[in-house]
Design a protein around this motif. Structure first.
Motif, PDB file in Angstrom:
ATOM      1  N   LYS A  84      23.568  21.801  19.003  1.00  0.00           N
ATOM      2  CA  LYS A  84      22.687  22.535  18.092  1.00  0.00           C
ATOM      3  C   LYS A  84      21.390  22.922  18.791  1.00  0.00           C
ATOM      4  O   LYS A  84      20.885  24.038  18.626  1.00  0.00           O
ATOM      5  CB  LYS A  84      22.375  21.679  16.860  1.00  0.00           C
ATOM      6  CG  LYS A  84      23.553  21.491  15.919  1.00  0.00           C
ATOM      7  CD  LYS A  84      23.168  20.595  14.751  1.00  0.00           C
ATOM      8  CE  LYS A  84      24.345  20.365  13.817  1.00  0.00           C
ATOM      9  NZ  LYS A  84      23.981  19.454  12.702  1.00  0.00           N
ATOM     10  N   THR A  92      19.877  26.800  19.871  1.00  0.00           N
ATOM     11  CA  THR A  92      18.578  27.290  19.442  1.00  0.00           C
ATOM     12  C   THR A  92      17.724  27.768  20.615  1.00  0.00           C
ATOM     13  O   THR A  92      17.062  28.797  20.528  1.00  0.00           O
ATOM     14  CB  THR A  92      17.815  26.193  18.677  1.00  0.00           C
ATOM     15  OG1 THR A  92      18.586  25.791  17.545  1.00  0.00           O
ATOM     16  CG2 THR A  92      16.461  26.704  18.197  1.00  0.00           C
ATOM     17  N   GLU A 138      19.642  28.583  12.078  1.00  0.00           N
ATOM     18  CA  GLU A 138      19.527  27.894  13.360  1.00  0.00           C
ATOM     19  C   GLU A 138      19.412  28.884  14.514  1.00  0.00           C
ATOM     20  O   GLU A 138      18.601  28.714  15.424  1.00  0.00           O
ATOM     21  CB  GLU A 138      20.734  26.980  13.574  1.00  0.00           C
ATOM     22  CG  GLU A 138      20.744  25.763  12.657  1.00  0.00           C
ATOM     23  CD  GLU A 138      21.971  24.896  12.870  1.00  0.00           C
ATOM     24  OE1 GLU A 138      22.700  25.127  13.863  1.00  0.00           O
ATOM     25  OE2 GLU A 138      22.205  23.999  12.049  1.00  0.00           O
ATOM     26  N   HIS A 139      20.240  29.944  14.494  1.00  0.00           N
ATOM     27  CA  HIS A 139      20.250  30.908  15.596  1.00  0.00           C
ATOM     28  C   HIS A 139      18.986  31.766  15.633  1.00  0.00           C
ATOM     29  O   HIS A 139      18.480  32.078  16.715  1.00  0.00           O
ATOM     30  CB  HIS A 139      21.464  31.829  15.475  1.00  0.00           C
ATOM     31  CG  HIS A 139      22.765  31.171  15.812  1.00  0.00           C
ATOM     32  ND1 HIS A 139      22.995  30.533  17.002  1.00  0.00           N
ATOM     33  CD2 HIS A 139      23.916  31.048  15.106  1.00  0.00           C
ATOM     34  CE1 HIS A 139      24.223  30.049  17.018  1.00  0.00           C
ATOM     35  NE2 HIS A 139      24.803  30.348  15.884  1.00  0.00           N
ATOM     36  N   GLY A 158      15.545  28.912  14.104  1.00  0.00           N
ATOM     37  CA  GLY A 158      15.434  27.652  14.828  1.00  0.00           C
ATOM     38  C   GLY A 158      15.571  26.440  13.925  1.00  0.00           C
ATOM     39  O   GLY A 158      15.373  26.504  12.706  1.00  0.00           O
ATOM     40  N   LEU A 159      15.904  25.304  14.545  1.00  0.00           N
ATOM     41  CA  LEU A 159      16.152  24.081  13.791  1.00  0.00           C
ATOM     42  C   LEU A 159      14.910  23.576  13.068  1.00  0.00           C
ATOM     43  O   LEU A 159      15.001  22.877  12.073  1.00  0.00           O
ATOM     44  CB  LEU A 159      16.675  22.980  14.735  1.00  0.00           C
ATOM     45  CG  LEU A 159      18.100  23.176  15.265  1.00  0.00           C
ATOM     46  CD1 LEU A 159      18.411  22.131  16.319  1.00  0.00           C
ATOM     47  CD2 LEU A 159      19.107  23.083  14.131  1.00  0.00           C
TER      48      LEU A 159
END
Length: 229
Positions: free
Chosen positions: A65, A69, A176-177, A180-181
């Motif tokens: 993950k 990112t 997420e992409h 961002g996380l």
């Protein structure tokens, strides 16, 4: 030379992959857990990652993950878990491919080469969908010769969907992409940006549409030949 990072807490697996990767002309760096891998990647330019799932400190799911990112590289996961639920979790984390241990090192090489070829095509600076060209280098979109400048997040969202035509993304994956996380807002912001993109490109519906997949998310559907450059 292409540099591959191998992240696995089993030293024997790292050594085995090193022998095969170096024989094929790859340079390899290694880490025994996710935290070490991130530290290495801050200092070393890598073009692909081979990642074990079950590791101490930071497991392969969370590492993948993070890579999705902050890094633009293909990820191949290695794991002793072969159940469908584990494969689904791996793909939702963002892996590009998945191999169950024990594995044949040559198969890892075949899959790695295929990922590198595919990833190069997907992540070219320009993405062509019908009459629309998305230029990642200057953040411009051209449609039938006319230049359109989008707000950054709209551009990144469009580029993400267009890079994988006809592939479904959940709202969480798009967050997420693109955001961002660490994004703390509501995932409905994806809906707002999709609505804006549809309005901006309503005149391009002969080339593509951004489809809602009920209960899942969104996909960019191509409607005629054009594809990616």
């Amino acid at each position: 030379m292409i540099t591959v990072i191998v992240v696995d807490d089993d030293a024997h697996i790292r050594e085995l992959l090193r022998l095969y990767l170096q024989k094929e002309g790859y340079q390899m760096v290694e880490a025994e857990d996710g935290e070490e891998a991130l530290a290495i990647m801050e200092q070393t330019d890598v073009q692909a990652a081979i990642v074990d799932i079950m590791m101490p400190k930071l497991d392969g799911f969370d590492l993948c993950k993070h890579m999705r990112t902050f890094y633009n590289i293909p990820v191949l996961m290695l794991t002793a878990k072969g159940e469908l639920a584990d494969k689904e979790k791996a793909y939702r984390a963002g892996t590009d491919d998945y191999i169950v241990k024990p594995f044949e090192p040559k198969e890892v090489l075949f899959r790695l080469k295929a990922l590198l070829r595919r990833f190069q095509m997907i992540h070219d600076e320009k993405i062509q969908i019908g009459t629309m060209c998305i230029n990642r280098k200057n953040y411009e979109v051209q449609v039938s010769g006319k230049t359109i400048i989008l707000p950054l997040k709209e551009f990144e969202l469009l580029a993400q969907l267009a890079s994988y035509p006809n592939q479904i993304f959940t709202r969480e994956q798009l967050i997420e992409h693109v955001w961002g996380l660490g994004y703390e807002g509501n995932d409905r912001t994806v809906d707002v940006h999709i609505k804006r993109l549809r309005k901006r490109f309503s005149h391009c519906q002969s080339d593509f549409t951004i489809q809602t997949v009920r209960g899942v998310g969104y996909k960019l559907e191509t409607l005629k030949a054009g594809g990616q450059s």
